[in-house]
Scaffold this active site. Structure first.
Site, PDB file in Angstrom:
ATOM      1  N   LYS A  36      -1.535 -26.167   6.691  1.00 46.40           N
ATOM      2  CA  LYS A  36      -1.718 -24.999   7.555  1.00 46.40           C
ATOM      3  C   LYS A  36      -0.998 -23.885   6.553  1.00 46.40           C
ATOM      4  CE  LYS A  36       2.040 -25.900  10.463  1.00 46.40           C
ATOM      5  NZ  LYS A  36       2.882 -24.830  11.202  1.00 46.40           N
ATOM      6  N   ARG A 134       5.730 -24.674  23.805  1.00 45.41           N
ATOM      7  CA  ARG A 134       4.779 -23.940  23.113  1.00 45.41           C
ATOM      8  C   ARG A 134       3.490 -24.486  23.764  1.00 45.41           C
ATOM      9  NH1 ARG A 134       4.705 -23.995  16.875  1.00 45.41           N
ATOM     10  NH2 ARG A 134       4.213 -26.250  17.122  1.00 45.41           N
ATOM     11  N   HIS A 164       6.043 -32.520  19.709  1.00 48.79           N
ATOM     12  CA  HIS A 164       6.646 -31.770  18.639  1.00 48.79           C
ATOM     13  C   HIS A 164       8.295 -31.390  18.718  1.00 48.79           C
ATOM     14  CE1 HIS A 164       6.469 -29.179  15.131  1.00 48.79           C
ATOM     15  NE2 HIS A 164       6.669 -28.336  15.574  1.00 48.79           N
ATOM     16  N   ARG A 221       4.630 -36.409   9.976  1.00 47.70           N
ATOM     17  CA  ARG A 221       3.917 -35.103  10.195  1.00 47.70           C
ATOM     18  C   ARG A 221       4.768 -33.951   9.284  1.00 47.70           C
ATOM     19  NH1 ARG A 221       3.166 -34.880  15.995  1.00 47.70           N
ATOM     20  NH2 ARG A 221       4.348 -32.958  15.860  1.00 47.70           N
ATOM     21  N   TYR A 265      11.348   5.503  -4.985  1.00 43.78           N
ATOM     22  CA  TYR A 265      11.255   6.260  -3.701  1.00 43.78           C
ATOM     23  C   TYR A 265      12.718   6.221  -3.273  1.00 43.78           C
ATOM     24  CZ  TYR A 265       6.089   5.465  -3.960  1.00 43.78           C
ATOM     25  OH  TYR A 265       4.892   5.446  -4.066  1.00 43.78           O
ATOM     26  N   CYS A 312       8.590  -1.218  -4.426  1.00 48.77           N
ATOM     27  CA  CYS A 312       7.533  -0.650  -4.140  1.00 48.77           C
ATOM     28  C   CYS A 312       6.433  -1.508  -3.849  1.00 48.77           C
ATOM     29  CB  CYS A 312       6.889   0.315  -5.255  1.00 48.77           C
ATOM     30  SG  CYS A 312       8.205   1.321  -6.111  1.00 48.77           S
ATOM     31  N   MET A 313       5.241  -0.901  -3.595  1.00 47.40           N
ATOM     32  CA  MET A 313       3.962  -1.980  -3.155  1.00 47.40           C
ATOM     33  C   MET A 313       3.813  -2.686  -4.266  1.00 47.40           C
ATOM     34  SD  MET A 313       0.232  -0.850  -1.719  1.00 47.40           S
ATOM     35  CE  MET A 313       0.761  -0.241  -0.397  1.00 47.40           C
ATOM     36  N   ASP A 314       3.704  -2.227  -5.378  1.00 49.12           N
ATOM     37  CA  ASP A 314       3.186  -3.048  -6.721  1.00 49.12           C
ATOM     38  C   ASP A 314       4.302  -3.197  -7.646  1.00 49.12           C
ATOM     39  OD1 ASP A 314       0.620  -2.874  -5.032  1.00 49.12           O
ATOM     40  OD2 ASP A 314       0.796  -0.732  -5.799  1.00 49.12           O
TER      41      ASP A 314
HETATM   42  C1  PLP Z   1       2.585 -29.793  15.035  1.00 53.05           C
HETATM   43  C2  PLP Z   1       3.342 -29.731  13.886  1.00 53.05           C
HETATM   44  N1  PLP Z   1       3.609 -30.806  13.261  1.00 53.05           N
HETATM   45  C3  PLP Z   1       4.010 -30.799  12.087  1.00 53.05           C
HETATM   46  C4  PLP Z   1       4.841 -29.604  11.564  1.00 53.05           C
HETATM   47  C5  PLP Z   1       5.396 -29.598  10.127  1.00 53.05           C
HETATM   48  O1  PLP Z   1       6.686 -29.174  10.376  1.00 53.05           O
HETATM   49  P1  PLP Z   1       7.924 -29.049   9.165  1.00 53.05           P
HETATM   50  O2  PLP Z   1       7.270 -28.047   8.205  1.00 53.05           O
HETATM   51  O3  PLP Z   1       9.087 -28.620   9.883  1.00 53.05           O
HETATM   52  O4  PLP Z   1       8.060 -30.278   8.466  1.00 53.05           O
HETATM   53  C6  PLP Z   1       4.521 -28.426  12.062  1.00 53.05           C
HETATM   54  C7  PLP Z   1       4.772 -27.210  11.586  1.00 53.05           C
HETATM   55  O5  PLP Z   1       5.317 -26.282  12.380  1.00 53.05           O
HETATM   56  C8  PLP Z   1       3.823 -28.323  13.428  1.00 53.05           C
HETATM   57  O6  PLP Z   1       3.432 -27.454  13.861  1.00 53.05           O
END
Ligand code: PLP
Length: 374
Positions: A36, A134, A164, A221, A265, A312-314
């Site tokens: 993600k 959550r 989680h 995960r 700036y 700055c921005m850039d």
């Molecule tokens: C549902 C879920 N699983 C696994 C992860 C991976 O977590 P981490 O980056 O702490 O290993 C995340 C990240 O937030 C998550 O939302």
């Protein structure tokens, strides 16, 4: 080279991080990697393609467009969306072969209808709330929701159960252990009540992998650790990790200023002596955070130089001192190694009052990623 300010993604390091996780958890467990947020800023497509080649089992995304991007790039691995879909996202999610986390009855029934209208059975994982606060079905309602999916949703296939762990990266183990115990008990009850078996029961994020072997279950995960960082300084560092990226630019301009001359700036920095000032083309629009104004540092030819004036921005400026052999075109390291000096994402996180996750995510889209072989 058109992209002076760029990231080098060390796919070789990300690969070895994944292989080190694999060694630790054993061959019988599956690995889902979190890609993600564009692979925590590293590039979801390239990381996923590499992962597919080296035998990762699953990918995890937060949004439907993230998954579509992977499918359009030809990624075939199973993809789990970590949260339920909004109704108007469901058709796209089903058609792009996502597995979807579910935790609420009406949403599940709508997803079943979307899957029916696409004539495609869709895999779902039951997200059970055990302490993250959550999303997730309350643990005392998990059995009932599982029953609805199994009995009333012919176009959904309940294959996974997940939860989680919000404090798995902390030294104290009590809360996480309790979560794992309650999760396992809920899973067992669901399986006994409905006479079926989940194919994948999973809850271990990086903190779980490093600190809680009991959380490994059928699949882990990892996110941040595959990109090379321990989730906190309280987790055991038993798995060797190497950073997934370096962030670099080049000196674009050098000038000598007299004592008393102001820089940038707001005129927030004034040269205390005659000084050489280097400018480099990276600013807050690239993810070189504005909080580095008069407080950050960069590396040029193995030497550390302080950022002076406001970012700055850039563009930004650093002080080369009263004498220098730095030249226009020299490499400026924002994150990574220069000679035997290193600026790490940990250092940025500490200076910015945040976590390495945000550091790598905040390197913006304008910064082209280049990929090392793996
Ligand atoms: C549902 C879920 N699983 C696994 C992860 C991976 O977590 P981490 O980056 O702490 O290993 C995340 C990240 O937030 C998550 O939302």
């Amino acid at each position: 080279m058109l992209y002076q300010t760029h990231v080098r993604v060390h796919l070789n390091n990300i690969r070895s991080n994944i292989e080190n996780i694999r060694k630790a958890i054993g061959p019988e467990r599956k690995i889902l990697i979190a890609v993600k947020a564009d692979g925590y800023g590293h590039g979801a497509v390239e990381v996923s393609k590499m992962a597919e080649k080296i035998g990762v089992d699953w990918l995890g995304v937060a949004t439907v467009p993230e998954a579509i991007e992977l499918r359009l790039a030809g990624v075939n691995l199973p993809i789990l969306k970590f949260s339920p879909c909004f109704p108007e996202e469901m058709t796209e999610a089903v058609n792009h072969r996502l597995a979807i986390a579910v935790c609420e009855t009406n949403n599940v029934l709508l997803l079943n209808e979307a899957a029916r209208s696409c004539n495609r059975v869709t895999e779902v994982h039951l997200k059970i709330e055990t302490g993250m606060g959550r999303i997730g079905v309350p643990i005392d309602q998990a059995k009932e929701l599982a029953g609805r999916i199994i009995k009333d949703c012919p176009f959904l296939r309940l294959t996974g159960a997940m939860t989680h762990l919000p404090v798995s990266d902390e030294a104290s183990k009590t809360f996480t252990q309790r979560q794992i115990d309650r999760f396992k008990k809920a899973v067992k009850e669901i399986e006994q009540t409905h006479g079926f078996k989940f194919e994948l029961v999973h809850c271990a994020n990086s903190g779980g992998i490093l600190g809680h072997p009991e959380s490994w279950l059928d699949m882990v995960r990892p996110g941040i650790m595959l990109y090379g960082y321990y989730p906190s300084d309280e987790t055991p560092q038993t798995i060797v990790l190497a950073p997934g990226l370096s962030f670099k630019t080049r000196v674009s301009f050098i000038k000598k200023v007299s004592a008393g001359c102001s820089i940038g700036y707001g005129r927030t920095w004034v040269a205390p002596e005659d000084s050489y000032i280097a400018t480099f083309p990276a600013g807050y629009a690239d993810g070189f955070n504005r909080l580095f104004s008069n407080s950050g540092r960069v590396l040029i030819n193995g030497v550390s130089y302080p950022v002076v004036g406001r970012v700055c921005m850039d563009q930004s400026m650093c002080n080369l001192g009263s004498n220098t052999d730095v030249k226009v075109g020299d490499e400026v390291v924002l994150i990574g190694w220069s000679g035997n000096q290193n600026i790490s994402a940990y250092e940025w996180a500490e200076k910015l009052g945040t976590i390495t996750y945000e550091v790598t995510c905040q390197i913006s889209k304008r910064v082209r990623r280049f990929y090392d072989d793996y």
